[in-house]
Design a protein around this motif. Structure first.
Motif, PDB file in Angstrom:
ATOM      1  N   ALA A 196       0.944  -1.199   0.252  1.00 33.62           N
ATOM      2  CA  ALA A 196       0.026   0.033  -0.050  1.00 33.62           C
ATOM      3  C   ALA A 196       0.958   1.189  -0.084  1.00 33.62           C
ATOM      4  CB  ALA A 196      -0.949   0.027   1.322  1.00 33.62           C
ATOM      5  N   LEU A 206       2.355   1.761  -3.548  1.00 31.79           N
ATOM      6  CA  LEU A 206       1.664   2.087  -4.259  1.00 31.79           C
ATOM      7  C   LEU A 206       1.150   3.721  -4.377  1.00 31.79           C
ATOM      8  CD1 LEU A 206      -0.635  -0.866  -4.520  1.00 31.79           C
ATOM      9  CD2 LEU A 206       0.759  -0.270  -6.245  1.00 31.79           C
ATOM     10  N   GLU A 207       1.044   4.150  -3.067  1.00 34.98           N
ATOM     11  CA  GLU A 207       0.590   5.325  -2.650  1.00 34.98           C
ATOM     12  C   GLU A 207       1.849   6.343  -3.195  1.00 34.98           C
ATOM     13  OE1 GLU A 207      -0.379   5.213   1.426  1.00 34.98           O
ATOM     14  OE2 GLU A 207      -2.325   4.150   0.996  1.00 34.98           O
ATOM     15  N   ARG A 239       1.653   6.441  -6.853  1.00 33.66           N
ATOM     16  CA  ARG A 239       0.750   7.239  -7.329  1.00 33.66           C
ATOM     17  C   ARG A 239       1.101   8.853  -7.692  1.00 33.66           C
ATOM     18  NH1 ARG A 239      -2.036   6.640 -11.263  1.00 33.66           N
ATOM     19  NH2 ARG A 239      -0.634   8.234 -11.730  1.00 33.66           N
ATOM     20  N   LEU A 271      -1.652   1.346 -12.522  1.00 40.22           N
ATOM     21  CA  LEU A 271      -1.661   1.827 -11.154  1.00 40.22           C
ATOM     22  C   LEU A 271      -2.831   1.997 -10.576  1.00 40.22           C
ATOM     23  CD1 LEU A 271       0.025   2.545  -8.699  1.00 40.22           C
ATOM     24  CD2 LEU A 271       0.585   4.726  -9.590  1.00 40.22           C
ATOM     25  N   ASP A 272      -3.617   2.800 -11.342  1.00 41.85           N
ATOM     26  CA  ASP A 272      -4.901   2.994 -10.809  1.00 41.85           C
ATOM     27  C   ASP A 272      -5.950   2.071 -10.580  1.00 41.85           C
ATOM     28  OD1 ASP A 272      -4.448   5.806 -10.760  1.00 41.85           O
ATOM     29  OD2 ASP A 272      -5.422   6.132 -12.904  1.00 41.85           O
ATOM     30  N   MET A 286      -4.906   0.061  -7.482  1.00 41.24           N
ATOM     31  CA  MET A 286      -5.313   0.888  -6.290  1.00 41.24           C
ATOM     32  C   MET A 286      -6.780   0.539  -6.073  1.00 41.24           C
ATOM     33  SD  MET A 286      -2.637   4.051  -6.278  1.00 41.24           S
ATOM     34  CE  MET A 286      -2.888   4.370  -4.346  1.00 41.24           C
ATOM     35  N   MET A 326      -6.158  -3.287  -3.274  1.00 41.12           N
ATOM     36  CA  MET A 326      -4.854  -3.729  -3.092  1.00 41.12           C
ATOM     37  C   MET A 326      -4.829  -4.985  -2.161  1.00 41.12           C
ATOM     38  SD  MET A 326      -2.721  -0.217  -2.150  1.00 41.12           S
ATOM     39  CE  MET A 326      -4.264   0.235  -1.126  1.00 41.12           C
ATOM     40  N   HIS A 342      -3.777  -8.254  -9.138  1.00 35.55           N
ATOM     41  CA  HIS A 342      -3.190  -7.065  -9.701  1.00 35.55           C
ATOM     42  C   HIS A 342      -3.397  -7.228 -11.080  1.00 35.55           C
ATOM     43  CE1 HIS A 342      -0.266 -10.342  -8.715  1.00 35.55           C
ATOM     44  NE2 HIS A 342       0.317 -10.012  -9.778  1.00 35.55           N
TER      45      HIS A 342
END
Length: 161
Positions: A128, A131-132, A135, A148-149, A152, A156, A160
């Protein structure tokens, strides 16, 4: 022709072939140098990339390891090593390969791919924050931005794209 001239010519030929997308030609051009120039990160990284492009992951990984032994700060070799490991899939080793890249304030690709490997390992809580960060840093026009969007948006949960 001296040894230096020979190396220069072989390396020039390999780079020209790489620009043309001829990975097999790059390998052929660099084979004489790979053992002879065992500590040259330029030769080793170009050879590793060609091996990776041909799908020869074990030799690519070996060459990326040799590149990093010669130049531990070689960021491209480190990133590509992680991609090759994740392709096996050796996700834990890929995460370890990418870890030194995560300190770079502008970096987002190692964050993205590390998170994907952590998700594959069933570790969404560890993925997490990566990924944040990815982004926040990844330009919206980047080819992986939509992926990626989607990841998310899945919350998560280990799945994937």
């Amino acid at each position: 022709m001296t040894g230096t001239e020979s190396k220069t010519m072989l390396l020039w030929r390999a780079k020209r072939l790489a620009r043309r997308g001829n990975a097999e030609g790059v390998i052929d051009a660099l084979l004489p140098l790979v053992d002879e120039q065992a500590d040259d990160p330029v030769v080793l990284a170009l050879y590793a990339a060609a091996r990776f492009q041909t799908g020869d992951l074990p030799r690519a990984i070996e060459a990326y390891d040799r590149t990093l032994a010669a130049d531990p700060s070689h960021r491209v070799a480190r990133f590509q090593l992680g991609l090759a490991l994740a392709s096996l899939p050796e996700h834990q080793a890929a995460v370890a390969a990418w870890a030194p890249l995560l300190d770079d304030e502008a970096e987002f690709m190692a964050h993205f791919h590390s998170a994907q490997s952590l998700l594959a390992l069933g570790r969404p809580a560890n993925a997490a924050p990566l990924l944040e960060t990815a982004r926040r840093r990844m330009p919206r026009e980047h080819p992986l931005s939509d992926d990626l969007d989607k990841i998310m948006a899945l919350g998560m949960d280990g799945g994937h794209a």
